[in-house]
Scaffold this active site. Sequence first.
Site, PDB file in Angstrom:
ATOM      1  CG  PHE A  23     -88.552  31.579 -89.218  1.00  0.00           C
ATOM      2  CD1 PHE A  23     -89.025  30.639 -90.114  1.00  0.00           C
ATOM      3  CD2 PHE A  23     -88.500  31.247 -87.873  1.00  0.00           C
ATOM      4  CE1 PHE A  23     -89.448  29.385 -89.686  1.00  0.00           C
ATOM      5  CE2 PHE A  23     -88.925  30.000 -87.424  1.00  0.00           C
ATOM      6  CZ  PHE A  23     -89.398  29.069 -88.336  1.00  0.00           C
ATOM      7  CB  CYS A  24     -84.347  35.837 -92.933  1.00  0.00           C
ATOM      8  SG  CYS A  24     -83.631  34.744 -94.158  1.00  0.00           S
ATOM      9  CB  ALA A  25     -86.666  38.041 -96.796  1.00  0.00           C
ATOM     10  N   GLY A  44     -84.746  32.806 -96.159  1.00  0.00           N
ATOM     11  CA  GLY A  44     -84.046  31.721 -95.485  1.00  0.00           C
ATOM     12  C   GLY A  44     -82.584  31.630 -95.877  1.00  0.00           C
ATOM     13  CD  GLU A  84     -92.199  36.257 -93.863  1.00  0.00           C
ATOM     14  OE1 GLU A  84     -93.144  35.900 -93.138  1.00  0.00           O
ATOM     15  OE2 GLU A  84     -92.386  36.871 -94.923  1.00  0.00           O
TER      16      GLU A  84
END
Length: 102
Positions: free
Chosen positions: A7-9, A11, A39
């Site tokens: 998960f990141c800011a 994706g 996320e």
Amino acid sequence: MTKIALFCAAGMSTSMLVSKMRKAAEVKGIEVEIDAHPESQMAKHLDGLNVALLGPQVGYILPKAKKVCDEKGVPVAVIPTVDYGMMNGEKVLAFALKLAGK
């Protein structure tokens, strides 16, 4: 089969790392399913997951992520910054598998 989600800011920045992790798993003969998501959608993607990893840029949400993941029994951690920056799929895969108890 081990299910891993990054998960990141948005994706997107984790997508390249996902590809490298999949290649590392293939070389080692490890059956995994690895996906990347923003996320903000974490709660939607926890069912059946063995481990959740956060990109370092969203590491600040770890307390919130732990709360959401604990409810589903999913271990969660922040990807080490150096491994993320180097896009070291092999090390991040090993980190995820260890976290998942595999």
